[in-house]
Design an enzyme around this catalytic site. Structure first.
Site, PDB file in Angstrom:
ATOM      1  N   CYS A 167       0.813  -1.227   0.000  1.00  0.00           N
ATOM      2  CA  CYS A 167       0.000   0.000   0.000  1.00  0.00           C
ATOM      3  C   CYS A 167       0.846   1.275   0.000  1.00  0.00           C
ATOM      4  CB  CYS A 167      -0.974  -0.003   1.176  1.00  0.00           C
ATOM      5  SG  CYS A 167      -0.193   0.036   2.809  1.00  0.00           S
TER       6      CYS A 167
ATOM      7  N   HIS B  87      -2.712   1.210   6.709  1.00  0.00           N
ATOM      8  CA  HIS B  87      -3.062   1.155   5.282  1.00  0.00           C
ATOM      9  C   HIS B  87      -3.288   2.568   4.763  1.00  0.00           C
ATOM     10  CE1 HIS B  87      -4.335  -0.761   1.582  1.00  0.00           C
ATOM     11  NE2 HIS B  87      -5.383   0.047   1.543  1.00  0.00           N
TER      12      HIS B  87
ATOM     13  N   ASN C 171      -6.031   1.879  -4.406  1.00  0.00           N
ATOM     14  CA  ASN C 171      -5.070   1.420  -3.410  1.00  0.00           C
ATOM     15  C   ASN C 171      -4.518   0.060  -3.781  1.00  0.00           C
ATOM     16  OD1 ASN C 171      -6.805  -0.492  -0.990  1.00  0.00           O
ATOM     17  ND2 ASN C 171      -7.767   0.289  -2.843  1.00  0.00           N
TER      18      ASN C 171
END
EC number: 3.4.-.-
Length: 484
Positions: free
Chosen positions: A396, A446, A458
Site C-alpha cells: 500500500c 493502510h 489502493n
C-alpha cells in the site's frame, strides 16, 4: 501354488499403479526472507502460487520474514479447477497480463474453469460454455472442486462443436447473457482506456452509467463533471446529456489571474503621484521661495489629476481605500511626497502579489492532483506483494510513494510515516490526489489515494484497484484524510 500366484499378481498390480499415478511432488521447507513474494518463490521452485497457498492453508498472498512454507518442488499432474469470480466485474484478456487487450468482462460469482496457470499468477480460463481467455488469479476463489484434465480428443470435439454450432443455439446464448453482461465491458474497458472518447464534449447517459465511471472514461474528475453540469449530487438519469469536455476546467483560473493582479499594478502608481502633486501645488503659494523652486514641475503633472476619479472607480476596493487615506494625510500634514509614495506603492504591490501567487498556487495544486490520479490509474490490476516498491508489484505505502514520486512529490516509505507527514483534513475538504488512511487496531496500517466521490485507488491483497472507503471491510477502519 495359489498363494504364490496371488502374491505375484498383487505385486504386479502395485507396480502398475505406481507407474500410472500422477507425479508425486516432493515437498521442501522455505524460510521467507525480506522481499520474498509467493510468486517469486513459486518461480524458483517450479510450482505455482495456488499450490503453495493450498499446501500452507493460506487465504491471502501475505507472507512475513521468518515464516516457514512447505513448497512442492514439482507441480502435480495437470488438472482443471473450477473457480468463481470474486470481483464485481473481472476483465478477460487475450494474454496473461494487463498489457494485453480486453476481450470482455464477466460478472462476480460466475463459475469458470482454470485450464493453466502462468508464471505471473494469471490463469487461462474457460467460461460461457467454451470461450477462453486470461484473467488475474487474484480475483478467483478456490471454492470449487478440482477435476482431471479432459483427454485431448474430447477438447477437440468441444472446440469443433462450438465452431459448427447452429445459429439457433448461438442466438439462445446471447439472449440469456445479454442482460447480465452488457454493462460490464463498458465499465471495465473505460477504466483502462480513458482516451478512447477523449475528444467528445457531451455524453448521453445510458443504463448502468455513473458519474464516477464517466470520469474515468473521459479522463476528468467527478468534481469537474458535477461543476460543468451544475449537479448538486451524483444522481443522473438515462438520456441526460452531460458536458464532459476536459479543457473547460482550465479556463477559470487563468481569467482570475489576469483580472486581479495586473489591474492593481497598473493603477497604483499614477493615483498616488497625481494626488500628492496636487497637494504640493496647493501649498506652494504659502511656502517660502526656497520651496517654490521645486514648483515648475507641478503645472506639468497637475494637469493630470482630472481623470483620477474615473481611474479609481475601476480599481479594486483595496486601492480605493489606500488613495483616500493618502489624500487625508497630505491635507492635514505636510508629509513629504516621497514618503507618501513609498507607503502607497508598498500596500498596492503587496495586494497584487498576494492575488497572483494564490492563483498560481491553485493552478499548481490542480496540476499535481491530475498528474497523481493519472499515474495511479496506470497501475490498476497490478499484483500486491508485501514490501513491493513497483513498478510491477506494490504494497500500500510503496504504491503511494511510487505514484507521488512520478508526480515530483517525495513521500516517506511507510503508511504511518506518510500519515505523520501530511496535513490533516476533513472528508468534506478532501479532494482527488489527497491520501486516505486506515487503522486495523495497531496504528496507521493502510493508505490509499483518494479520487473523489467516496472512492480510492489502493494496493491491497487483491492488487491495485478501486475501493469504496465506506464500503464493507473499509468503513470501520477509516481514520481520515491527509494532504501533502
Amino acid at each position: 501354488m495359489n498363494m504364490k500366484k496371488a502374491t505375484i499378481a498383487a505385486t504386479a498390480g502395485i507396480a502398475v499403479t505406481a507407474f500410472a499415478a500422477p507425479t508425486i511432488a516432493s515437498a521442501s521447507t522455505v524460510v521467507v526472507e525480506a522481499g520474498d513474494t509467493l510468486w517469486g518463490i513459486a518461480q524458483s521452485k517450479g510450482t505455482t502460487v495456488d499450490a503453495i497457498k493450498k499446501a500452507n492453508n493460506l487465504t491471502t498472498d501475505k507472507i512475513v520474514p521468518g515464516q516457514k512454507l512447505q513448497v512442492n518442488n514439482e507441480v502435480a499432474a495437470a488438472e482443471k479447477t473450477e473457480k468463481s469470480v470474486s470481483a464485481t466485474w473481472l476483465n478477460v484478456r487475450s494474454g496473461a497480463g494487463v498489457d494485453n487487450s480486453i476481450i470482455t468482462s464477466i460478472k462476480g460469482g460466475t463459475k469458470v474453469t482454470v485450464e493453466t496457470t502462468e508464471s505471473n499468477g494469471w490463469h487461462k480460463i474457460t467460461y460461457n460454455d467454451g470461450k477462453t481467455g486470461f484473467v488475474n488469479g487474484k480475483y478467483l476463489t478456490d471454492k470449487a472442486v478440482s477435476t482431471p484434465v479432459a483427454p485431448t480428443q474430447e477438447v477437440k470435439k468441444e472446440t469443433t462443436t462450438q465452431q459448427a454450432a447452429p445459429a439457433a443455439e448461438t442466438k439462445t446464448e446471447v439472449k440469456q447473457t445479454t442482460q447480465a453482461t452488457t454493462p460490464a465491458p463498458k465499465v471495465a474497458e473505460t477504466k483502462e482506456t480513458p482516451v478512447v472518447d477523449q475528444n467528445a464534449t457531451t455524453h448521453a447517459v445510458k443504463s448502468g452509467d455513473t458519474i464516477w465511471a464517466l470520469s474515468v472514461k473521459y479522463g476528468v474528475s467527478v468534481q469537474d463533471i458535477m461543476s460543468w453540469n451544475n449537479l448538486s449530487s451524483s444522481s443522473i438519469y438515462v438520456g441526460q446529456k452531460l458536458a464532459i469536455k476536459q479543457t473547460a476546467n482550465t479556463a477559470t483560473p487563468k481569467a482570475e489571474v489576469k483580472t486581479e493582479a495586473p489591474a492593481a499594478e497598473k493603477q497604483a502608481a499614477p493615483v498616488v503621484k497625481e494626488n500628492t502633486n496636487t497637494n504640493t501645488a496647493t501649498t506652494e503659494k504659502k511656502e517660502t521661495a526656497t520651496q517654490q523652486q521645486t514648483a515648475p514641475k507641478a503645472p506639468t503633472e497637475a494637469a493630470k489629476p482630472a481623470p483620477a476619479p474615473s481611474t479609481n472607480t475601476n480599481a479594486n476596493k483595496t486601492n480605493t481605500n489606500t488613495n483616500t487615506n493618502t489624500n487625508t494625510n497630505n491635507t492635514n500634514t505636510n508629509t513629504p511626497s516621497k514618503n507618501t509614495n513609498t507607503n502607497s506603492n508598498t500596500n498596492t504591490n503587496t495586494n497584487s502579489n498576494t492575488n497572483a501567487n494564490q492563483g498560481s498556487s491553485n493552478n499548481n495544486s490542480n496540476s499535481s492532483a491530475s498528474a497523481i490520479i493519472a499515474e495511479a490509474q496506470k497501475h490498476l490490476g497490478k499484483a500486491y506483494s508485501w514490501g513491493g516498491n513497483g513498478p510491477t508489484t506494490f504494497d500500500c505505502s510503496g504504491y503511494t510513494k511510487y505514484v507521488f514520486a512520478k508526480a515530483g512529490i517525495s513521500l516517506p516509505r511507510t503508511s504511518g510515516a506518510q500519515y505523520a507527514s501530511t496535513t490533516r483534513i476533513s472528508e468534506s475538504q478532501a479532494k482527488p490526489g489527497d491520501l486516505v488512511f486506515f487503522d486495523y487496531g495497531s496504528g496507521i496500517s493502510h493508505v490509499g489515494i483518494y479520487v473523489g466521490n467516496g472512492q480510492m485507488i489502493n494496493a491491497q491483497d487483491n492488487g491495485v484497484k478501486y475501493d469504496n472507503i465506506h464500503g464493507s471491510g473499509w468503513g470501520k477502519y477509516l481514520v481520515g484524510f491527509g494532504r501533502v
